[in-house]
Design a protein around this motif. Structure first.
Motif, PDB file in Angstrom:
ATOM      1  N   LYS A 183       9.639 -30.980   3.961  1.00  0.00           N
ATOM      2  CA  LYS A 183       9.803 -31.501   2.607  1.00  0.00           C
ATOM      3  C   LYS A 183       8.941 -32.732   2.372  1.00  0.00           C
ATOM      4  N   TYR A 184       8.887 -33.648   3.343  1.00  0.00           N
ATOM      5  CA  TYR A 184       8.173 -34.921   3.156  1.00  0.00           C
ATOM      6  C   TYR A 184       6.864 -34.954   3.953  1.00  0.00           C
ATOM      7  N   LYS A 185       6.279 -33.814   4.111  1.00  0.00           N
ATOM      8  CA  LYS A 185       5.022 -33.744   4.836  1.00  0.00           C
ATOM      9  C   LYS A 185       3.958 -34.568   4.100  1.00  0.00           C
ATOM     10  N   GLY A 186       3.337 -35.496   4.784  1.00  0.00           N
ATOM     11  CA  GLY A 186       2.326 -36.357   4.162  1.00  0.00           C
ATOM     12  C   GLY A 186       2.889 -37.662   3.654  1.00  0.00           C
ATOM     13  N   ASP A 187       4.206 -37.820   3.612  1.00  0.00           N
ATOM     14  CA  ASP A 187       4.838 -39.068   3.164  1.00  0.00           C
ATOM     15  C   ASP A 187       5.695 -39.599   4.311  1.00  0.00           C
ATOM     16  N   GLY A 188       5.063 -40.394   5.143  1.00  0.00           N
ATOM     17  CA  GLY A 188       5.731 -40.868   6.356  1.00  0.00           C
ATOM     18  C   GLY A 188       6.939 -41.731   6.077  1.00  0.00           C
ATOM     19  N   GLN A 189       6.855 -42.632   5.094  1.00  0.00           N
ATOM     20  CA  GLN A 189       7.972 -43.530   4.807  1.00  0.00           C
ATOM     21  C   GLN A 189       9.195 -42.759   4.320  1.00  0.00           C
ATOM     22  N   ALA A 190       8.985 -41.806   3.423  1.00  0.00           N
ATOM     23  CA  ALA A 190      10.105 -41.005   2.910  1.00  0.00           C
ATOM     24  C   ALA A 190      10.720 -40.185   4.037  1.00  0.00           C
ATOM     25  N   MET A 191       9.881 -39.677   4.942  1.00  0.00           N
ATOM     26  CA  MET A 191      10.383 -38.884   6.067  1.00  0.00           C
ATOM     27  C   MET A 191      11.243 -39.743   6.993  1.00  0.00           C
ATOM     28  N   ASN A 192      10.805 -40.980   7.239  1.00  0.00           N
ATOM     29  CA  ASN A 192      11.569 -41.875   8.115  1.00  0.00           C
ATOM     30  C   ASN A 192      12.919 -42.235   7.495  1.00  0.00           C
ATOM     31  N   ARG A 193      12.933 -42.481   6.139  1.00  0.00           N
ATOM     32  CA  ARG A 193      14.198 -42.816   5.475  1.00  0.00           C
ATOM     33  C   ARG A 193      15.164 -41.638   5.547  1.00  0.00           C
ATOM     34  N   ALA A 194      14.662 -40.426   5.286  1.00  0.00           N
ATOM     35  CA  ALA A 194      15.512 -39.239   5.309  1.00  0.00           C
ATOM     36  C   ALA A 194      16.030 -38.966   6.722  1.00  0.00           C
ATOM     37  N   THR A 195      15.194 -39.183   7.713  1.00  0.00           N
ATOM     38  CA  THR A 195      15.604 -38.970   9.108  1.00  0.00           C
ATOM     39  C   THR A 195      16.686 -39.955   9.498  1.00  0.00           C
ATOM     40  N   LEU A 196      16.526 -41.236   9.082  1.00  0.00           N
ATOM     41  CA  LEU A 196      17.531 -42.255   9.389  1.00  0.00           C
ATOM     42  C   LEU A 196      18.866 -41.925   8.726  1.00  0.00           C
ATOM     43  N   GLU A 197      18.820 -41.465   7.499  1.00  0.00           N
ATOM     44  CA  GLU A 197      20.047 -41.077   6.811  1.00  0.00           C
ATOM     45  C   GLU A 197      20.726 -39.904   7.523  1.00  0.00           C
ATOM     46  N   LEU A 198      19.927 -38.971   8.035  1.00  0.00           N
ATOM     47  CA  LEU A 198      20.468 -37.832   8.770  1.00  0.00           C
ATOM     48  C   LEU A 198      21.167 -38.295  10.043  1.00  0.00           C
ATOM     49  N   TYR A 199      20.544 -39.251  10.738  1.00  0.00           N
ATOM     50  CA  TYR A 199      21.158 -39.794  11.963  1.00  0.00           C
ATOM     51  C   TYR A 199      22.495 -40.470  11.635  1.00  0.00           C
ATOM     52  N   GLN A 200      22.509 -41.274  10.563  1.00  0.00           N
ATOM     53  CA  GLN A 200      23.729 -42.004  10.198  1.00  0.00           C
ATOM     54  C   GLN A 200      24.838 -41.043   9.755  1.00  0.00           C
ATOM     55  N   LYS A 201      24.463 -40.028   9.018  1.00  0.00           N
ATOM     56  CA  LYS A 201      25.436 -39.051   8.530  1.00  0.00           C
ATOM     57  C   LYS A 201      26.107 -38.324   9.679  1.00  0.00           C
ATOM     58  N   ASN A 202      25.324 -37.952  10.707  1.00  0.00           N
ATOM     59  CA  ASN A 202      25.868 -37.193  11.836  1.00  0.00           C
ATOM     60  C   ASN A 202      26.230 -38.077  13.026  1.00  0.00           C
ATOM     61  N   LYS A 203      26.127 -39.431  12.841  1.00  0.00           N
ATOM     62  CA  LYS A 203      26.456 -40.391  13.908  1.00  0.00           C
ATOM     63  C   LYS A 203      25.683 -40.087  15.203  1.00  0.00           C
ATOM     64  N   VAL A 204      24.360 -39.908  15.026  1.00  0.00           N
ATOM     65  CA  VAL A 204      23.475 -39.607  16.151  1.00  0.00           C
ATOM     66  C   VAL A 204      22.633 -40.842  16.464  1.00  0.00           C
ATOM     67  N   ASN A 205      22.586 -41.175  17.729  1.00  0.00           N
ATOM     68  CA  ASN A 205      21.738 -42.282  18.184  1.00  0.00           C
ATOM     69  C   ASN A 205      20.710 -41.710  19.162  1.00  0.00           C
ATOM     70  N   LEU A 235      23.841 -36.376  27.610  1.00  0.00           N
ATOM     71  CA  LEU A 235      24.006 -34.964  27.274  1.00  0.00           C
ATOM     72  C   LEU A 235      24.582 -34.771  25.877  1.00  0.00           C
ATOM     73  N   LYS A 236      25.494 -35.652  25.457  1.00  0.00           N
ATOM     74  CA  LYS A 236      26.027 -35.574  24.096  1.00  0.00           C
ATOM     75  C   LYS A 236      24.929 -35.825  23.076  1.00  0.00           C
ATOM     76  N   SER A 237      24.079 -36.809  23.370  1.00  0.00           N
ATOM     77  CA  SER A 237      22.973 -37.116  22.476  1.00  0.00           C
ATOM     78  C   SER A 237      22.034 -35.912  22.367  1.00  0.00           C
ATOM     79  N   ALA A 238      21.765 -35.267  23.507  1.00  0.00           N
ATOM     80  CA  ALA A 238      20.889 -34.091  23.501  1.00  0.00           C
ATOM     81  C   ALA A 238      21.516 -32.955  22.696  1.00  0.00           C
ATOM     82  N   ALA A 239      22.840 -32.763  22.836  1.00  0.00           N
ATOM     83  CA  ALA A 239      23.535 -31.699  22.108  1.00  0.00           C
ATOM     84  C   ALA A 239      23.538 -31.982  20.601  1.00  0.00           C
ATOM     85  N   GLN A 240      23.730 -33.251  20.229  1.00  0.00           N
ATOM     86  CA  GLN A 240      23.735 -33.614  18.814  1.00  0.00           C
ATOM     87  C   GLN A 240      22.339 -33.456  18.211  1.00  0.00           C
ATOM     88  N   MET A 241      21.320 -33.841  18.960  1.00  0.00           N
ATOM     89  CA  MET A 241      19.956 -33.685  18.473  1.00  0.00           C
ATOM     90  C   MET A 241      19.621 -32.206  18.285  1.00  0.00           C
TER      91      MET A 241
END
Length: 537
Positions: free
Chosen positions: A394-416, A375-381
């Protein structure tokens, strides 16, 4: 002279012809008809004995001779009234023609379909009742002069009953007993709430002990199945709630044979709007190998048998591993633990509905840490969903850049994101185990909970529980849909409670009660976490 001779000869021929036509031939015909009648009568008497004797010589010739035998005697029925059932036997094979089980909800005829009857043997022999007590009955029948067969059923309180078939040769010559059978089926009925699924649940089965396994294995036997390679312990017919099996004692059974004949009609799709379909039921025969019956001797075949409900608690106190007939599914070990816990809570409360609620609360307490993680994971997401949306645009059409930005977002907000999947993977086998444990639990049959819920093994008659469950799931899902979610995904989340409600409409009310209680607890924990996180923010 010649003329006189010719006239005399013609007169002689006329007399001879008239005598033959009107005297000799009628007498000959009458004598022939009398002889044929006597021969036919003798043949019929011989056929009557040979038809019965052929049963013991070869099963194939027996069926042919039986057709040529004289008109058989009408079938007679004999009923033995027992505390748990009224059992009716047929004079044709001395099988159980009708087994009226005295159920806690309403009486159930477990053998309503046309056939020889359960445990029928030598159906061409006319059996008559020889003796009975309050819990046993014996039948006898003549095979040929001097050779008789008797059959005794003895019913015991614990459910492990006894069946003996005895051949007695009172003549001075020996007989060869050919192969003969015990019959099961066709079809085994069940309680009203289970009849819709009964055709799928009804099977011919046998139990075999495989090398290297601690417990024996239940195998299904069909028309196309090969003969068991290992000796089996018992064989018969089962459905979800009932079992009828033969357990040989001291004699080695022969081949098994199965079929699935049509036993009636049932409503087809959409409650019969498109007509009726054939209803089929399993039929099983257990053959007995040939044997020689010496002069002035007896040959006895003793067996135990069970015919009744699949009561897991009772089976644990009985021999022969009858509990293996209860399908706990792939996660059977968890299902058995759940059933033991349920029985413990029932012992404390005397109410299976309350016991199910207590078991659900206990399960949530054990899994609370994983539920909290999910439930915490769902609330954080849900919290980072707007930023996720911006990254995707922002990164529509650039899958690699989108994945890097998403990973950074997860790390910044401590979301797994995997933290929300793990608890679900842990709870899935537990739910499946509980599903099978509750769905196959005979203890819930006729178990009352409150007011309108008088049978936790059948569906809610007014659909109150599944509707409440769907409403709770709706509010639970509504609080979990993040803002900006794809419309198609959002629609799926919204319609999920409706799908579950329709799915659970015909489920046992005990199972729906478990899911409703689980949903209420999940919704309460989710509300608490959402408020706590909102306050922290």
């Amino acid at each position: 002279m010649n003329r006189q001779f010719l006239i005399t000869a013609m007169l002689f021929l006329l007399v001879i012809t008239g005598y033959n036509q009107f005297v000799a031939l009628p007498r000959a015909r009458a004598a022939q008809e009398a002889a044929e009648a006597q021969l036919k009568k003798s043949a019929e008497e011989a056929a009557k004995e040979s038809a019965a004797a052929a049963l013991l010589v070869s099963s194939s010739s027996a069926s042919i001779i039986a057709k040529e035998a004289p008109q058989p005697k009408p079938e007679e029925l004999f009923t033995l009234n027992l505390p748990h059932a009224d059992v009716t036997f047929s004079s044709k094979g001395a099988g159980i023609k009708k087994y009226l089980f005295k159920d806690i909800v309403s009486d159930v005829d477990l053998t309503p379909y046309e056939g020889q009857g359960y445990f029928a043997t030598l159906p061409q022999v006319d059996f008559t009742e020889f003796a009975r007590t309050k819990d046993s009955i014996t039948f006898t029948g003549d095979i040929v002069s001097g050779l008789t067969v008797s059959k005794t059923y003895r019913f015991n309180e614990n459910g492990i009953n006894n069946l003996s078939v005895t051949f007695e040769n009172r003549t001075s010559q020996s007989f060869t007993l050919g192969e003969w059978d015990y019959n099961f089926g066709p079809g085994l009925a069940t309680v009203k709430s289970e009849m819709k699924d009964n055709e799928r649940e009804s099977k011919a089965v046998y139990l075999v002990q495989e090398e290297g396994k601690r417990k024996p294995t239940l195998e299904t036997f069909t028309k196309k199945s090969k003969q068991p390679e290992l000796p089996w312990m018992w064989a018969g017919v089962e459905n979800r709630y009932f079992l009828a099996v033969l357990i040989p004692q001291g004699w080695k059974p022969g081949a098994l044979a199965a079929d699935k004949p049509v036993i009636g009609k049932q409503d087809g799709m959409l409650w019969g709007l498109f007509g009726q379909d054939d209803l089929t039921g399993p039929k099983l025969t257990v053959s007995v190998p040939p044997a020689v019956l010496e002069a002035k001797s007896k040959l006895e075949y003793n067996s135990d048998f069970y015919f009744g409900p699949k009561d897991y608690k009772q089976f644990l106190d009985l021999p022969y591993h009858l509990d293996r007939s209860i399908a706990f599914g792939f996660f059977g070990a968890l299902g058995k633990i759940a059933r033991n816990v349920l029985e413990t809570f029932y012992g404390w409360t005397g109410n299976y509905g309350v016991a199910i609620i207590m078991m659900t609360v206990l399960l949530q307490a054990i899994l609370f840490k994983f539920t909290l993680m999910q439930l915490k994971s769902a609330a954080q997401m849900k919290k980072i969903q707007p930023e996720m949306k911006r990254i995707q645009e922002k990164y529509k059409g650039d899958g690699q850049a989108m994945n890097r930005a998403t990973l950074e977002l997860y790390q910044k907000n401590k979301v797994n994101p995997l933290a929300g999947c793990l608890p679900m993977l842990i709870q899935l086998p537990i739910f499946l185990a509980l599903f099978n444990a509750l769905r196959t639990s005979w203890a819930l049959h006729g178990a009352k909970f409150v007011f309108w819920l008088t049978d936790l093994s059948s569906k809610d008659p007014y659909y109150i529980l599944p509707i409440l469950m769907g409403a709770v799931m709706f509010f639970q899902q509504k609080g979990n849909i993040p803002a900006g979610t794809d419309p198609s995904q959002a629609a799926m989340f919204k319609y999920m409670p409706l799908i579950f409600t329709l799915l659970f409409m015909n489920f046992p009310s005990g199972l729906v009660l478990y899911w409703l209680t689980n949903s209420l607890l999940m919704y309460a924990i989710q509300t608490f976490i959402n408020r706590k996180m909102a306050k922290a923010n």
